[in-house]
Write a protein that holds these residues in place. Structure first.
Motif, PDB file in Angstrom:
ATOM      1  N   CYS A  34     -19.582 116.904  73.672  1.00  0.00           N
ATOM      2  CA  CYS A  34     -19.165 116.286  72.462  1.00  0.00           C
ATOM      3  C   CYS A  34     -20.240 115.289  71.856  1.00  0.00           C
ATOM      4  CB  CYS A  34     -19.049 114.094  73.740  1.00  0.00           C
ATOM      5  SG  CYS A  34     -18.518 112.572  72.618  1.00  0.00           S
ATOM      6  N   PHE A  35     -20.025 115.081  70.482  1.00  0.00           N
ATOM      7  CA  PHE A  35     -20.208 115.298  68.980  1.00  0.00           C
ATOM      8  C   PHE A  35     -21.046 114.104  69.061  1.00  0.00           C
ATOM      9  CE2 PHE A  35     -20.630 113.975  64.660  1.00  0.00           C
ATOM     10  CZ  PHE A  35     -21.348 114.952  63.984  1.00  0.00           C
ATOM     11  N   THR A  40     -25.600 115.842  75.651  1.00  0.00           N
ATOM     12  CA  THR A  40     -25.053 116.652  74.750  1.00  0.00           C
ATOM     13  C   THR A  40     -26.414 117.470  73.766  1.00  0.00           C
ATOM     14  OG1 THR A  40     -22.661 116.884  75.413  1.00  0.00           O
ATOM     15  CG2 THR A  40     -23.283 118.085  72.816  1.00  0.00           C
ATOM     16  N   TYR A  68     -17.962 121.277  69.845  1.00  0.00           N
ATOM     17  CA  TYR A  68     -17.636 119.716  69.931  1.00  0.00           C
ATOM     18  C   TYR A  68     -16.796 119.761  70.201  1.00  0.00           C
ATOM     19  CZ  TYR A  68     -22.888 118.670  68.262  1.00  0.00           C
ATOM     20  OH  TYR A  68     -23.974 118.509  68.226  1.00  0.00           O
ATOM     21  N   LYS A  75     -16.327 120.832  64.941  1.00  0.00           N
ATOM     22  CA  LYS A  75     -15.698 121.365  66.155  1.00  0.00           C
ATOM     23  C   LYS A  75     -17.262 122.418  66.374  1.00  0.00           C
ATOM     24  CE  LYS A  75     -13.101 125.422  68.565  1.00  0.00           C
ATOM     25  NZ  LYS A  75     -11.456 126.006  68.112  1.00  0.00           N
ATOM     26  N   ARG A  91     -26.919 113.479  68.203  1.00  0.00           N
ATOM     27  CA  ARG A  91     -27.154 115.242  68.098  1.00  0.00           C
ATOM     28  C   ARG A  91     -28.237 115.985  67.939  1.00  0.00           C
ATOM     29  NH1 ARG A  91     -24.004 116.988  62.884  1.00  0.00           N
ATOM     30  NH2 ARG A  91     -24.586 115.227  61.504  1.00  0.00           N
TER      31      ARG A  91
END
Length: 112
Positions: A34-35, A40, A68, A75, A91
């Protein structure tokens, strides 16, 4: 699933399972996260470190085989070298692992 490996894990405190998941995910061929997730983000940072050491495809640009799933327009954001931009808290950016072992003078000479 993690329960399948309970015999191998021994008496590891269950509070460490999240970190263990991150280590395992960091070594996979492909990762999708997940962005806006710091979970992540750290997986992608470790994937970047590993990729630079192995000199895998796209390592010169800091590209890793991660994606993502939300939001869709981001993505492939971690697959290309971009300047750091907000939001930064959730991120990672390829600049965090690309040229990690080089001095700033080295990098400055290369860009001239």
């Amino acid at each position: 699933f993690l329960d399948d490996f309970a015999g191998v894990l021994g008496d590891i405190n269950t509070n460490f399972y999240g970190m263990l998941d991150q280590r395992i995910a960091s070594r996979g061929r492909t990762f999708v996260g997940c962005f806006f997730s710091t979970f992540t983000g750290y997986i992608n940072r470790m994937r970047g470190y590993h990729h630079q050491l192995k000199k895998g495809p796209g390592w010169e640009q800091g590209a890793i085989n991660s994606y993502y799933y939300v939001p869709l327009e981001n993505k492939g954001a971690v697959r290309e070298y971009r300047p750091i931009s907000p939001p930064m808290w959730g991120r990672e950016f390829p600049v965090g692992w690309r040229d990690l072992d080089r001095g700033i003078e080295d990098i400055a000479r290369q860009t001239k």
